[in-house]
Design a protein around this motif. Structure first.
Motif, mmCIF file in Angstrom:
data_model
loop_
_atom_site.group_PDB
_atom_site.id
_atom_site.type_symbol
_atom_site.label_atom_id
_atom_site.label_comp_id
_atom_site.label_asym_id
_atom_site.label_seq_id
_atom_site.Cartn_x
_atom_site.Cartn_y
_atom_site.Cartn_z
ATOM 1 N N GLN A 1 0.830 -1.207 0.000
ATOM 2 C CA GLN A 1 0.000 0.000 0.000
ATOM 3 C C GLN A 1 0.866 1.260 0.000
ATOM 4 O O GLN A 1 0.606 2.205 -0.754
ATOM 5 N N GLY A 2 1.909 1.267 0.833
ATOM 6 C CA GLY A 2 2.778 2.434 0.897
ATOM 7 C C GLY A 2 3.539 2.669 -0.395
ATOM 8 O O GLY A 2 3.692 3.820 -0.835
ATOM 9 N N GLN A 3 4.020 1.585 -1.023
ATOM 10 C CA GLN A 3 4.757 1.722 -2.275
ATOM 11 C C GLN A 3 3.853 2.228 -3.391
ATOM 12 O O GLN A 3 4.258 3.078 -4.199
ATOM 13 N N VAL A 4 2.626 1.715 -3.452
ATOM 14 C CA VAL A 4 1.685 2.179 -4.489
ATOM 15 C C VAL A 4 1.385 3.665 -4.305
ATOM 16 O O VAL A 4 1.383 4.447 -5.265
ATOM 17 N N ASN A 5 1.136 4.064 -3.057
ATOM 18 C CA ASN A 5 0.835 5.484 -2.793
ATOM 19 C C ASN A 5 2.040 6.382 -3.042
ATOM 20 O O ASN A 5 1.898 7.543 -3.430
ATOM 21 N N SER A 6 3.243 5.850 -2.811
ATOM 22 C CA SER A 6 4.455 6.639 -3.009
ATOM 23 C C SER A 6 4.821 6.756 -4.490
ATOM 24 O O SER A 6 5.147 7.841 -4.977
ATOM 25 N N LEU A 7 4.744 5.642 -5.215
ATOM 26 C CA LEU A 7 5.129 5.632 -6.624
ATOM 27 C C LEU A 7 4.042 6.220 -7.525
ATOM 28 O O LEU A 7 4.342 6.813 -8.556
ATOM 29 N N PHE A 8 2.774 6.044 -7.125
ATOM 30 C CA PHE A 8 1.646 6.515 -7.937
ATOM 31 C C PHE A 8 0.718 7.348 -7.059
ATOM 32 O O PHE A 8 -0.349 6.864 -6.637
ATOM 33 N N PRO A 9 1.086 8.566 -6.748
ATOM 34 C CA PRO A 9 0.300 9.376 -5.800
ATOM 35 C C PRO A 9 -1.124 9.683 -6.263
ATOM 36 O O PRO A 9 -1.970 10.038 -5.455
ATOM 37 N N LYS A 10 -1.418 9.540 -7.554
ATOM 38 C CA LYS A 10 -2.763 9.828 -8.061
ATOM 39 C C LYS A 10 -3.597 8.555 -8.245
ATOM 40 O O LYS A 10 -4.535 8.527 -9.042
ATOM 41 N N ASN A 11 -3.264 7.512 -7.514
ATOM 42 C CA ASN A 11 -3.934 6.224 -7.725
ATOM 43 C C ASN A 11 -5.350 6.169 -7.171
ATOM 44 O O ASN A 11 -6.076 5.199 -7.390
ATOM 45 N N GLY A 12 -5.794 7.186 -6.415
ATOM 46 C CA GLY A 12 -7.160 7.204 -5.897
ATOM 47 C C GLY A 12 -7.407 6.176 -4.813
ATOM 48 O O GLY A 12 -8.515 5.646 -4.691
ATOM 49 N N ASN A 13 -6.362 5.881 -4.035
ATOM 50 C CA ASN A 13 -6.487 4.928 -2.914
ATOM 51 C C ASN A 13 -7.003 3.578 -3.397
ATOM 52 O O ASN A 13 -7.931 2.994 -2.819
#
Length: 594
Positions: free
Chosen positions: A249-261
């Motif tokens: 979860q942290g890597q997705v939010n860090s690498l793709f900040p516009k992922n919409g959770n």
């Protein structure tokens, strides 16, 4: 000469820490780019994590000084990565888990479920696996295993005794239920790489394989293994169940900040829970076949003598449950808060309908401003406010003349003793590592080098990744494994126009498939310390479980994960300048449907 080698081996950690950075210095010196400098930092951290030359959390602090000194990132930006929302979710979830452990609620749940399921051999295996997996979804895998293994051996002692014995008749309390038993004992003290907690000394069970019939020895081995395997399997079902899930979860939010959770508690549960259930059922069948055989009549306890022994074991569990007494006010309060937390997690932003986060706390785009971490901390703070007894005033035993209010459900001393603070640094180090790879351009460079993989079918890529990670995690911390692999896989997915989660999800799940070696995970080490098991027993059993796990993960990522995470198309939030062609080709390039 032998003494010289022994001295080198004794100082191996110091030598590795001193010489490895020096030996790798030519990389940033002869290739003076940010990409090379970042690669230098990542290689050092990877080697230190694999060799454990330094504590894992200490190695995770390296980006704080390496990135600014090498011109990769500003110090203030690096430090922000160490306390992101995923870290908050981890801390908040553990506050509730610590409260559950502190008031012994987990033991009450375990004994109650075992009383419901019964104690016939096959059902006993299933019962212990269900209880362990359920508890491991919410509390530490290590704490769950440490509690369940002594209960399992206490039941086995009664099951293997003569049904006419005094203990069998009375169902008396069994001392094996106690984790700390006086007298000589075999101990295992190990750093918990999965939950990053210290595994406290556990007494070995007094199992003498030569003094027991072979079928009893094998059943005891199966019971021990079913507990540690179920602890690892259960952790994958929830976002807070095991640390690699939070790393994802942290890597997705860090690498793709516009992922919409896109990875939240509800979406992860929808994907991982069916995977966990299938893997748990197949593991139960495999353990039953391997350790109980194909005599299903005997496995399910048909026969007068088998039923008498089952009744004796049942009375042991019943006695232990009675010793807990009625539920206290504290247990009821913790239960209510725990259920409230889970309900709030599921309904915050479920995706298929508007959650309370979307309705009550929306941002300008309609997304929830509150996160799963917000909810976890909110419930965690309430634990410090609610009294552990029905509100009232009692006499202070130390000062008879003074009145005293009851203590809260949770106090900071208990939290400070049980909270694995090092995991916060370990998670932060992984997020800093991923951010540094992105800022330096290393991710983009690596992605370009991996473009030939676009000719490989995506299901084959997912299968290969699962096998690779499952093998790697047998001898390396699963947190370090996911931290190292996920940024690379994200870059690869962008380079070949594949949905990043299509390769990141299998990597995360496969990191929990540590079934073959006692050193692979602390739950394995705990059951091994009880005796009655050889490394070959665990390796033989775990090898097929690893294969089964990889196949189930491949099935999951190519079936029900598609509608949950919309894996059919390359997402716009993963698009960058170098992947603009992914959205341009055929409108939205599609991942092959399952």
């Amino acid at each position: 000469m032998a003494t010289c080698w022994q001295g080198l081996w004794a100082y191996r950690s110091y030598l590795l820490v001193f010489f490895l950075p020096i030996l790798l210095l030519p990389l940033p010196i002869f290739i003076p780019t940010k990409e090379a400098s970042c690669a230098y930092s990542i290689i050092i951290m990877a080697l230190f994590w694999c060799t454990e030359a330094l504590p894992l959390a200490v190695t995770a602090l390296f980006p704080i000084f390496l990135y600014p000194l090498m011109g990769i990132m500003d110090a203030s930006e690096v430090c922000l990565e160490y306390f992101k929302d995923s870290n908050i979710l981890f801390v908040g979830g553990l506050l509730v888990a610590i409260a559950v452990e502190h008031w012994n609620l987990h033991k009450r749940i375990a004994l109650r479920v075992l009383l419901i399921i019964g104690v016939r051999p096959a059902l006993l295996l299933l019962g212990f696996m269900l209880v362990t997996a359920f508890l491991s979804m919410w509390i530490s895998n290590t704490a769950t295993t440490a509690m369940m293994v002594p209960i399992a051996h206490a039941v086995l002692d009664q099951l293997h005794q003569s049904p006419t014995g005094k203990d069998a008749e009375k169902g008396s309390n069994n001392p094996a239920f106690e984790l700390q038993e006086p007298g000589p004992q075999k101990e295992v003290t190990k750093f918990d790489e999965k939950d990053n907690r210290q595994v406290h000394p556990i007494p070995a069970a007094s199992l003498d394989p030569t003094a027991q019939p072979q079928d009893q020895v094998r059943f005891s081995q199966g019971m021990s293994l079913c507990v540690c395997y179920a602890a690892s399997i259960g952790g994958i079902a929830t976002l807070t169940g095991t640390t690699p899930n939070l790393v994802l979860q942290g890597q997705v939010n860090s690498l793709f900040p516009k992922n919409g959770n896109v990875v939240n508690f509800a979406s992860w549960f929808g994907f991982a829970f069916p995977t966990m259930v299938i893997l748990l059922v197949l593991s139960w069948l495999w353990l039953q076949i391997l350790f109980l055989g194909f005599n299903f009549r005997k496995n399910f306890g048909f026969g007068e003598q088998a039923q008498e022994r089952a009744q004796a074991a049942f009375r042991v569990i019943q006695t232990e449950h009675k010793l807990l007494g009625p539920m206290s006010f504290a247990e009821k309060a913790v239960s209510v808060l725990f259920v409230t937390l889970v309900v709030l997690w599921f309904t915050r932003e479920p995706g298929f309908f508007l959650g309370w986060g979307n309705l009550a706390f929306p941002d300008k785009d309609g997304n929830s401003m509150a996160s799963d971490g917000t909810v976890a901390i909110f419930i965690g703070v309430i634990l410090f406010l609610v009294p552990s007894k029905i509100p009232g005033l009692t006499q202070d035993p130390e000062n008879p003349g003074r009145l005293k209010a009851p203590p809260a459900l949770l106090n900071w001393k208990t939290v400070n003793e049980k909270m694995p603070w090092n995991i916060v640094f370990l998670l932060g180090g992984g997020f800093a590592l991923a951010k540094g790879s992105e800022r330096s351009g290393l991710s983009e460079w690596l992605g370009k080098k991996l473009t030939p993989l676009e000719n490989v079918p995506p299901p084959a890529i997912a299968l290969i990744i699962s096998l690779l990670v499952a093998t790697f995690t047998e001898c390396t911390s699963n947190v370090a494994t996911t931290t190292l692999f996920l940024p690379i896989l994200a870059s690869m997915a962008q380079a070949i126009c594949l949905h990043p989660l299509y390769v990141m999800l299998p990597c995360t799940l496969a990191a929990s498939l540590a079934f073959m070696l006692p050193v692979a995970t602390p739950p394995n080490a705990i059951v091994f310390s009880f005796g009655g098991l050889k490394v070959s027993d665990m390796a033989r059993t775990g090898f097929l479980l690893n294969i089964i796990g990889v196949l189930i993960i491949t099935l999951a990522i190519n079936s029900w994960s598609y509608p949950i995470f919309n894996l059919h198309t390359f997402p716009s939030w993963a698009d960058t300048n170098n992947t603009a062609s992914c959205l341009a080709i055929q409108g939205n390039i599609t991942t092959p449907s399952p």
